[in-house]
Design a protein around this motif. Sequence first.
Motif, PDB file in Angstrom:
ATOM      1  N   ALA A   2      32.532  29.752  42.058  1.00  0.00           N
ATOM      2  CA  ALA A   2      33.758  29.913  41.437  1.00  0.00           C
ATOM      3  C   ALA A   2      33.919  31.203  41.070  1.00  0.00           C
ATOM      4  O   ALA A   2      35.084  32.076  41.381  1.00  0.00           O
ATOM      5  CB  ALA A   2      33.989  28.966  40.373  1.00  0.00           C
ATOM      6  N   LEU A   3      33.029  31.948  40.160  1.00  0.00           N
ATOM      7  CA  LEU A   3      33.087  33.209  39.958  1.00  0.00           C
ATOM      8  C   LEU A   3      33.184  34.325  40.933  1.00  0.00           C
ATOM      9  O   LEU A   3      34.144  35.318  41.081  1.00  0.00           O
ATOM     10  CB  LEU A   3      31.988  33.876  39.036  1.00  0.00           C
ATOM     11  N   ALA A   4      32.411  33.975  42.140  1.00  0.00           N
ATOM     12  CA  ALA A   4      32.463  34.731  43.237  1.00  0.00           C
ATOM     13  C   ALA A   4      33.906  34.730  44.180  1.00  0.00           C
ATOM     14  O   ALA A   4      34.453  35.420  44.539  1.00  0.00           O
ATOM     15  CB  ALA A   4      31.086  34.441  44.270  1.00  0.00           C
ATOM     16  N   ILE A   5      34.048  33.347  44.369  1.00  0.00           N
ATOM     17  CA  ILE A   5      35.544  33.015  45.131  1.00  0.00           C
ATOM     18  C   ILE A   5      36.763  33.418  44.237  1.00  0.00           C
ATOM     19  O   ILE A   5      37.631  34.056  45.043  1.00  0.00           O
ATOM     20  CB  ILE A   5      35.529  31.684  45.386  1.00  0.00           C
ATOM     21  N   ARG A   6      36.954  33.301  43.056  1.00  0.00           N
ATOM     22  CA  ARG A   6      38.153  33.719  42.449  1.00  0.00           C
ATOM     23  C   ARG A   6      37.768  34.714  41.547  1.00  0.00           C
ATOM     24  O   ARG A   6      38.422  34.788  40.300  1.00  0.00           O
ATOM     25  CB  ARG A   6      38.478  32.476  41.675  1.00  0.00           C
ATOM     26  N   SER A   7      36.919  35.775  42.084  1.00  0.00           N
ATOM     27  CA  SER A   7      36.769  36.929  41.045  1.00  0.00           C
ATOM     28  C   SER A   7      37.930  37.667  40.730  1.00  0.00           C
ATOM     29  O   SER A   7      37.906  38.383  39.615  1.00  0.00           O
ATOM     30  CB  SER A   7      35.713  37.798  41.909  1.00  0.00           C
TER      31      SER A   7
ATOM     32  N   TRP B 283      38.550  41.932  34.010  1.00  0.00           N
ATOM     33  CA  TRP B 283      37.521  42.861  33.826  1.00  0.00           C
ATOM     34  C   TRP B 283      37.771  43.891  32.522  1.00  0.00           C
ATOM     35  O   TRP B 283      36.860  44.640  32.084  1.00  0.00           O
ATOM     36  CB  TRP B 283      36.866  43.498  34.766  1.00  0.00           C
ATOM     37  N   SER B 284      38.924  43.934  32.043  1.00  0.00           N
ATOM     38  CA  SER B 284      39.244  44.664  30.999  1.00  0.00           C
ATOM     39  C   SER B 284      38.643  44.151  29.638  1.00  0.00           C
ATOM     40  O   SER B 284      38.774  44.938  28.534  1.00  0.00           O
ATOM     41  CB  SER B 284      40.788  45.184  31.112  1.00  0.00           C
TER      42      SER B 284
END
Length: 282
Positions: A229-234, A239-240
């Motif tokens: 999920a983290l890879a697909i919906r990065s 990231w701030s």
Amino acid sequence: MNGSDRILPYTRWVGAIIIPFLVAAFIILYLFPTHTDALFAWTINPPITAMFLASAYAGGIWFFVQVVRPNRWHAVRYGFPAVFVFATLLAISTFLHWEKFHFGHISFIVWVTLYIATPFLVFAAMIANAPADPRAPDDRDARIPWPVRILLALVGLCALATGIFLFVVPQVAIDVWAWQLTPLTARVCGAILTLPGLVNVWMLGDARWSAFRQIFQAQLASLVFIGGALAIRSGDLDWSRPSTPMFVCGIVASFVVYAALYLWGEASMRRSAPVVRAAPQD
């Protein structure tokens, strides 16, 4: 295997009832996370939250398959308190945010029915089956070292504390979490994080690898899907915020630690001498 260490038929039936709902929810939330407005009990945005919940369901599928198949009670017993708390928190979240749900939709009816009934069904299974654990190791087993148990219990307590934080003060959590949340999804994410927390703390009182190996399989399954999920919906990640790299690194580190423990436990179990049990006396 100790003859008293068995899963009651009622407990197996509970698992068999729950599995199809978990499979259906996983398919909707992980494969179609952008279509929850039409397919699920409520609209979940951003899609990474839907996939995060689906990842918990993936672990749940693996866990309840272990409950249904021929197995020993002590191999699954520590998963039941975690499932009970998870289901209870989702039930509470539903009623706290009732207006967010798709009333009349079949998925809403199933969701409400499931989370009203599941806490009672799971609690009854947990209580009924609890005396079946003889607290004895398997015929082949390994003992988890005390430092490892403390480390994993601390990891679990951190996950549990984070889950409680998200559930109790969702408005505060919204401002610091790794991706966009609403009060409802903050509470759902909090409920998910209580799952590993409530499993790991039991290690402080039980060193049998056989009591955790199948639950760790379920946790590893969840972590694999969370990583996906983290890879697909990065793009859904913010990231701030400092919590984002902390969360991502925490998932990766958890997978590495859990996988290493699993490989160690399996190797140690294979190397262990079979337990010779005394024959019953007349």
